[in-house]
Design an enzyme around this catalytic site. Structure first.
Site, PDB file in Angstrom:
ATOM      1  N   SER A 135      41.193  29.552  64.099  1.00  0.00           N
ATOM      2  CA  SER A 135      39.922  30.257  63.747  1.00  0.00           C
ATOM      3  C   SER A 135      39.355  30.766  65.041  1.00  0.00           C
ATOM      4  O   SER A 135      39.691  30.456  66.032  1.00  0.00           O
ATOM      5  CB  SER A 135      38.742  29.254  63.239  1.00  0.00           C
ATOM      6  OG  SER A 135      37.439  29.726  63.348  1.00  0.00           O
ATOM      7  N   LYS A 168      39.963  22.404  65.978  1.00  0.00           N
ATOM      8  CA  LYS A 168      40.919  23.703  65.833  1.00  0.00           C
ATOM      9  C   LYS A 168      41.773  23.639  67.240  1.00  0.00           C
ATOM     10  O   LYS A 168      42.851  23.989  67.386  1.00  0.00           O
ATOM     11  CB  LYS A 168      40.344  24.739  65.514  1.00  0.00           C
ATOM     12  CG  LYS A 168      39.952  24.965  64.088  1.00  0.00           C
ATOM     13  CD  LYS A 168      41.081  25.077  63.291  1.00  0.00           C
ATOM     14  CE  LYS A 168      40.551  24.634  61.662  1.00  0.00           C
ATOM     15  NZ  LYS A 168      41.741  24.401  60.763  1.00  0.00           N
ATOM     16  N   TYR A 180      34.131  20.708  64.723  1.00  0.00           N
ATOM     17  CA  TYR A 180      35.082  21.503  64.016  1.00  0.00           C
ATOM     18  C   TYR A 180      35.747  22.456  64.760  1.00  0.00           C
ATOM     19  O   TYR A 180      37.058  22.527  64.790  1.00  0.00           O
ATOM     20  CB  TYR A 180      34.274  22.565  62.890  1.00  0.00           C
ATOM     21  CG  TYR A 180      35.178  23.372  62.290  1.00  0.00           C
ATOM     22  CD1 TYR A 180      36.210  23.274  61.161  1.00  0.00           C
ATOM     23  CD2 TYR A 180      34.971  24.932  62.566  1.00  0.00           C
ATOM     24  CE1 TYR A 180      36.873  24.177  60.839  1.00  0.00           C
ATOM     25  CE2 TYR A 180      35.869  25.663  61.967  1.00  0.00           C
ATOM     26  CZ  TYR A 180      36.946  25.388  61.319  1.00  0.00           C
ATOM     27  OH  TYR A 180      37.553  26.313  60.385  1.00  0.00           O
TER      28      TYR A 180
END
Ligand code: NAD
Ligand code: UD1
Length: 335
Positions: free
Chosen positions: A126, A154, A150
């Site tokens: 992302s 990643k 989050y």
């Protein structure tokens, strides 16, 4: 017929659209999904679009025995790994659940792949890994950082993939950094189905246009952007899906590879521009209030798309009108 691809999280938003793109490119698809954020009716909807129902295995990427069985019983050539949790706010309250699903889930999948000698992987990263941009557009060599679990998940999986690539010859890995995926398949048969009140702008706007919420909250109009509202690089989910097929083909032709590439359009739109574009697509007026900034938000973010063009020969084709038209068509599909 090309080879068989395992798509983890293939019942979800991006995975389902990518399954359509893979099938249309001639690949066979096997989906592995635990349905924690999706419904199995998407499989019939994919079949309505492509004429082929993907094979479905209901299961979790953290289940080693399930993965081993899947790899023993299917001739999988490559894996596209979408399965994971993605709500930034929720990740702050439930960090262990996010690390377990996103980080452990990836490690279990990689171990099973290694065991089965399957060494081609396309991973959903992302643009969140760029943190607060120091320079725009965001190029792949921009420093990385994260401010929530989050985002950390990643970053961690990106690093694990790099370590694996350096340690073991023969891996072909694409780490794809998505900007803001929006829209839906133009058929109106598949799209994004956020549970509860959406966190992201486009689904929220669509629900206001449909009368499901009275007004949109615009989070801040004092950013250093032309109209003061946040600017993002929205990309049509079908363009994103085709970027995955291009990345897979690129990996298939390499002896070994660690590719890290942005998937965006290279163009930013502000919240107010998005409201106007959606009003045009839906012919509805979108009521909104300017409220305080959302904690953790950045002002502006858009992609440097040159590496994707150079390496993959891919670029996004669909503009903001198509993104809004397709999201609006999907919003109006009876469920
Ligand atoms: P989604 O929630 O619609 O799809 C994810 C799918 O994975 C769901 O069908 C869910 O049921 C499944 N899943 C979750 N955990 C699983 C597990 N442990 N085992 C098996 N299946 C599991 O999300 P999406 O928007 O399609 O996102 C796909 C990927 O792309 C995610 O990794 C996400 O972090 C990443 N990503 C998404 C965005 C975005 O804005 N949508 C942006 C950047 C990156
Ligand atoms: C969110 C995620 C990010 C993820 C990205 C892509 C957060 C904090 N960040 O970021 O990790 O990579 O999606 O999916 O969730 N906005 C409003 N009103 C709303 C919703 C959003 O004004 O009700 C504004 C935001 O302030 C922002 C823009 O709309 O300026 C886009 O927001 P959103 O769709 O949530 O995406 P990101 O903030 O880019």
């Amino acid at each position: 017929m090309r080879s068989t691809i395992l798509v983890t999280g293939g019942a979800g938003f991006i995975g389902s659209h990518t399954t359509v793109a893979l099938q249309e490119a001639g690949y066979r698809v096997v989906i592995l999904d635990n349905l924690c954020n999706s419904k199995p009716d998407v499989l019939d909807r994919i079949a309505q679009i492509t004429g082929i129902k993907p094979e479905f295995v209901e299961g979790d990427v953290r289940n080693d025995r399930g993965l081993d069985r899947l790899f023993e019983t299917h001739a999988i050539a490559a894996v596209m790994h979408f399965a994971g949790l993605k709500a930034v706010g929720e990740s702050t309250g439930q960090p262990l659940r996010y690390y377990d699903n996103n980080v452990s889930g990836s490690v279990h999948l990689l171990q099973a792949m290694d065991q089965a000698s399957i060494k081609t992987l396309v991973f959903s990263s992302s643009a969140t890994v760029y943190g607060d941009p120091q320079k725009l557009p965001l190029a792949e060599d921009h420093p990385r950082s994260a401010t929530n679990p989050y985002g950390h998940s990643k970053l961690m999986v990106e690093d694990i993939l790099e370590d694996l690539y350096r340690a073991t010859p023969g891996w072909r890995i694409a780490r794809l950094r998505y900007f803001n995926p929006v829209g839906a398949h133009p058929s109106g048969l598949i799209g994004e189905s956020p549970q509860g009140v959406p966190n992201n702008l486009m689904p929220y706007i669509a629900q206001v246009a449909a009368g499901r919420h009275p007004r949109l909250k615009v989070f801040g109009n004092d950013y250093d952007t032309p109209d003061g509202t946040g600017v993002r690089d929205y990309i049509h989910v079908m363009d994103l899906a085709h970027g995955h097929v291009a990345a897979l083909k690129y990996c298939e032709h390499a002896a070994q590879e660690l590719l890290t590439v942005n998937l965006g359009t290279g163009r930013g739109y502000s919240v107010l521009e998005m409201i106007r574009a959606f009003e045009h697509a839906s012919q509805k007026s979108i009521a909104y209030d300017i409220v305080a900034r959302r904690p953790g938000d950045i002002g502006a973010c858009w992609a440097d798309t040159r590496l994707a063009a150079e390496k993959l020969g891919w670029h996004a084709d669909k503009g903001i009108a198509e993104m809004c038209n397709d999201a609006w068509r999907w919003e109006n599909v009876p469920t």
